[in-house]
Motif scaffolding. Structure first.
Motif, PDB file in Angstrom:
ATOM      1  N   LEU A 141      14.222 -43.232 -51.279  1.00 31.33           N
ATOM      2  CA  LEU A 141      14.196 -42.593 -49.970  1.00 31.33           C
ATOM      3  C   LEU A 141      13.442 -41.273 -50.035  1.00 31.33           C
ATOM      4  CD1 LEU A 141      15.379 -42.810 -47.022  1.00 31.33           C
ATOM      5  CD2 LEU A 141      17.186 -41.275 -47.825  1.00 31.33           C
ATOM      6  N   VAL A 142      12.521 -41.075 -49.102  1.00 34.29           N
ATOM      7  CA  VAL A 142      11.768 -39.823 -49.039  1.00 34.29           C
ATOM      8  C   VAL A 142      12.722 -38.703 -48.636  1.00 34.29           C
ATOM      9  CG1 VAL A 142       9.919 -38.596 -47.854  1.00 34.29           C
ATOM     10  CG2 VAL A 142       9.610 -41.003 -48.493  1.00 34.29           C
ATOM     11  N   SER A 143      12.776 -37.649 -49.450  1.00 36.26           N
ATOM     12  CA  SER A 143      13.716 -36.559 -49.198  1.00 36.26           C
ATOM     13  C   SER A 143      13.101 -35.424 -48.390  1.00 36.26           C
ATOM     14  CB  SER A 143      14.237 -36.009 -50.535  1.00 36.26           C
ATOM     15  OG  SER A 143      13.165 -35.557 -51.343  1.00 36.26           O
ATOM     16  N   SER A 144      11.788 -35.393 -48.256  1.00 35.36           N
ATOM     17  CA  SER A 144      11.114 -34.333 -47.513  1.00 35.36           C
ATOM     18  C   SER A 144      10.970 -34.738 -46.045  1.00 35.36           C
ATOM     19  CB  SER A 144       9.737 -34.062 -48.126  1.00 35.36           C
ATOM     20  OG  SER A 144       8.969 -35.258 -48.162  1.00 35.36           O
ATOM     21  N   PRO A 145      10.630 -33.775 -45.156  1.00 32.20           N
ATOM     22  CA  PRO A 145      10.457 -34.109 -43.735  1.00 32.20           C
ATOM     23  C   PRO A 145       9.413 -35.196 -43.513  1.00 32.20           C
ATOM     24  CG  PRO A 145      10.603 -31.735 -44.034  1.00 32.20           C
ATOM     25  CD  PRO A 145      10.514 -32.323 -45.412  1.00 32.20           C
ATOM     26  N   VAL A 146       9.680 -36.061 -42.548  1.00 31.85           N
ATOM     27  CA  VAL A 146       8.815 -37.202 -42.254  1.00 31.85           C
ATOM     28  C   VAL A 146       8.434 -37.174 -40.781  1.00 31.85           C
ATOM     29  CG1 VAL A 146       8.679 -39.723 -42.135  1.00 31.85           C
ATOM     30  CG2 VAL A 146       9.814 -38.620 -44.073  1.00 31.85           C
ATOM     31  N   THR A 147       7.154 -37.391 -40.491  1.00 33.27           N
ATOM     32  CA  THR A 147       6.665 -37.502 -39.117  1.00 33.27           C
ATOM     33  C   THR A 147       6.312 -38.954 -38.844  1.00 33.27           C
ATOM     34  OG1 THR A 147       5.775 -35.248 -39.140  1.00 33.27           O
ATOM     35  CG2 THR A 147       4.921 -36.767 -37.458  1.00 33.27           C
ATOM     36  N   ILE A 148       6.904 -39.513 -37.783  1.00 29.56           N
ATOM     37  CA  ILE A 148       6.687 -40.920 -37.441  1.00 29.56           C
ATOM     38  C   ILE A 148       6.142 -40.999 -36.023  1.00 29.56           C
ATOM     39  CG2 ILE A 148       7.734 -43.196 -37.168  1.00 29.56           C
ATOM     40  CD1 ILE A 148       9.860 -42.395 -39.156  1.00 29.56           C
ATOM     41  N   THR A 149       5.092 -41.788 -35.846  1.00 34.71           N
ATOM     42  CA  THR A 149       4.529 -42.053 -34.530  1.00 34.71           C
ATOM     43  C   THR A 149       4.992 -43.436 -34.067  1.00 34.71           C
ATOM     44  OG1 THR A 149       2.574 -40.713 -35.005  1.00 34.71           O
ATOM     45  CG2 THR A 149       2.419 -42.291 -33.180  1.00 34.71           C
ATOM     46  N   PHE A 150       5.621 -43.476 -32.895  1.00 31.32           N
ATOM     47  CA  PHE A 150       6.085 -44.728 -32.310  1.00 31.32           C
ATOM     48  C   PHE A 150       5.154 -45.112 -31.158  1.00 31.32           C
ATOM     49  CE2 PHE A 150       9.889 -42.724 -34.063  1.00 31.32           C
ATOM     50  CZ  PHE A 150      10.439 -43.760 -34.806  1.00 31.32           C
ATOM     51  N   ASN A 151       4.511 -46.249 -31.242  1.00 25.97           N
ATOM     52  CA  ASN A 151       3.726 -46.804 -30.141  1.00 25.97           C
ATOM     53  C   ASN A 151       4.485 -47.988 -29.564  1.00 25.97           C
ATOM     54  OD1 ASN A 151       0.954 -45.405 -30.008  1.00 25.97           O
ATOM     55  ND2 ASN A 151       1.192 -45.808 -32.187  1.00 25.97           N
ATOM     56  N   LEU A 152       4.680 -47.966 -28.245  1.00 26.16           N
ATOM     57  CA  LEU A 152       5.474 -48.996 -27.586  1.00 26.16           C
ATOM     58  C   LEU A 152       4.622 -49.837 -26.656  1.00 26.16           C
ATOM     59  CD1 LEU A 152       7.376 -46.174 -27.803  1.00 26.16           C
ATOM     60  CD2 LEU A 152       9.072 -47.905 -27.211  1.00 26.16           C
ATOM     61  N   PHE A 153       4.957 -51.136 -26.609  1.00 19.28           N
ATOM     62  CA  PHE A 153       4.233 -52.098 -25.783  1.00 19.28           C
ATOM     63  C   PHE A 153       5.234 -52.961 -25.028  1.00 19.28           C
ATOM     64  CE2 PHE A 153       1.839 -51.003 -29.524  1.00 19.28           C
ATOM     65  CZ  PHE A 153       0.534 -50.838 -29.076  1.00 19.28           C
ATOM     66  N   LEU A 154       4.970 -53.158 -23.748  1.00 16.90           N
ATOM     67  CA  LEU A 154       5.763 -54.063 -22.915  1.00 16.90           C
ATOM     68  C   LEU A 154       4.921 -55.291 -22.615  1.00 16.90           C
ATOM     69  CD1 LEU A 154       7.378 -51.473 -20.481  1.00 16.90           C
ATOM     70  CD2 LEU A 154       8.537 -52.754 -22.295  1.00 16.90           C
ATOM     71  N   ASN A 155       5.359 -56.429 -23.145  1.00 11.84           N
ATOM     72  CA  ASN A 155       4.599 -57.671 -23.027  1.00 11.84           C
ATOM     73  C   ASN A 155       3.157 -57.490 -23.499  1.00 11.84           C
ATOM     74  OD1 ASN A 155       6.766 -59.160 -22.082  1.00 11.84           O
ATOM     75  ND2 ASN A 155       6.275 -58.778 -19.927  1.00 11.84           N
ATOM     76  N   GLY A 156       2.985 -56.720 -24.588  1.00 15.83           N
ATOM     77  CA  GLY A 156       1.678 -56.529 -25.187  1.00 15.83           C
ATOM     78  C   GLY A 156       0.834 -55.421 -24.601  1.00 15.83           C
ATOM     79  N   VAL A 157       1.303 -54.783 -23.526  1.00 10.46           N
ATOM     80  CA  VAL A 157       0.538 -53.717 -22.866  1.00 10.46           C
ATOM     81  C   VAL A 157       1.105 -52.356 -23.276  1.00 10.46           C
ATOM     82  CG1 VAL A 157      -0.174 -52.752 -20.656  1.00 10.46           C
ATOM     83  CG2 VAL A 157       0.050 -55.240 -20.926  1.00 10.46           C
ATOM     84  N   PRO A 158       0.246 -51.403 -23.672  1.00 15.96           N
ATOM     85  CA  PRO A 158       0.749 -50.082 -24.083  1.00 15.96           C
ATOM     86  C   PRO A 158       1.648 -49.461 -23.027  1.00 15.96           C
ATOM     87  CG  PRO A 158      -1.576 -50.282 -24.602  1.00 15.96           C
ATOM     88  CD  PRO A 158      -1.226 -51.491 -23.781  1.00 15.96           C
ATOM     89  N   ALA A 159       2.790 -48.917 -23.490  1.00 14.71           N
ATOM     90  CA  ALA A 159       3.767 -48.357 -22.559  1.00 14.71           C
ATOM     91  C   ALA A 159       4.255 -46.987 -22.977  1.00 14.71           C
ATOM     92  CB  ALA A 159       4.959 -49.315 -22.416  1.00 14.71           C
ATOM     93  N   GLY A 160       3.696 -46.409 -24.016  1.00 17.46           N
ATOM     94  CA  GLY A 160       4.113 -45.064 -24.389  1.00 17.46           C
ATOM     95  C   GLY A 160       3.886 -44.792 -25.857  1.00 17.46           C
TER      96      GLY A 160
END
Length: 246
Positions: A141-160
């Motif tokens: 497990l990474v013990s240092s701070p982690v930045t994660i980008t979440f890309n969301l899709f509704l029925n395959g279309v970008p939603a956020g």
């Protein structure tokens, strides 16, 4: 004890292995040698049991009574044989310890191999999903701070898209679906960078009969996805800068 089984095709060199796979094979070889020594120790224990007449089968009957020592001298001779064999086992154990320490040193020099694992689940609210997961480096497990980008899709279309910072490799966040009623597939793609290497993973989950509350900005016109805390703030502020899904 039964003897260890080896693959019928034998153990052959494998090409194209990386350093981590080689280290794992070396650890496996140590484990096999330890298993062999365990069989030797068990055999020596049974030898002593036979000498003193306590070696019995599953039915409690003596096993090969002829090997029982008939005198103190024979018993001491059997004990000396067992002692000599155990001395050899101890020497082998010392060599395996040196080998194990060398493998640990090799593992300590291996570059980080990052991995991100994620699970997304529905909640009691059909418009809300919860996402949890871990970011690891060479299975730790990474013990240092982690930045994660979440890309969301509704029925395959970008939603956020949302960028979150977490104190370590454990992450937990939630997403709200706002706007028009929605039934379909929500896909979440999580991406992060560890030691200069970018990794990603994705989950898809079915959303059934999501009917957001009335009075929310954009209700009845489009569907938008927000993170749980931001969705609450949007309701208070009456606005949202999320990417719409038409």
């Amino acid at each position: 004890m039964s003897f260890p089984n080896t693959p019928p095709e034998g153990i052959n060199p494998i090409e194209g292995l990386d350093a981590e796979q080689i280290a794992l094979l070396l650890l496996a070889s140590i484990a096999f040698e330890e298993l062999g020594l365990a069989h030797v120790i068990n055999a020596e224990a049974e030898k002593l049991q036979g000498a003193i007449g306590t070696l019995v089968d599953e039915n409690g009957d003596p096993v090969n009574p002829s090997i029982q020592a008939g005198s103190l001298a024979e018993l001491l001779a059997a004990n000396r044989e067992v002692e000599r064999m155990l001395r050899t086992v101890i020497k082998k154990e010392m060599l395996l310890e040196f080998k194990f320490e060398n493998v640990l040193d090799l593992i300590g020099t291996l570059p980080c191999q990052p991995m991100i694992q994620m699970t997304t689940t529905n909640t009691a609210n059909p418009c809300v999903v919860n996402t949890t997961g871990t970011v690891t480096c060479s299975r730790q497990l990474v013990s240092s701070p982690v930045t994660i980008t979440f890309n969301l899709f509704l029925n395959g279309v970008p939603a956020g898209q949302f960028i979150n910072n977490f104190p370590n490799g454990n992450f937990n966040t939630g997403f709200f679906i706002f706007g028009a009623p929605f039934t379909g597939v929500l896909t979440i793609v999580a991406t992060t960078t560890v030691n200069g290497e970018t990794v990603s993973t994705s989950n898809s989950i079915n959303i059934i009969n999501c009917v957001p509350g009335a009075g929310v900005a954009g209700s009845g016109e489009s569907v938008i996805v927000m993170q749980s805390a931001e969705a609450t703030q949007m309701t208070l502020d009456g606005g949202c800068d999320c990417l719409d899904h038409q």
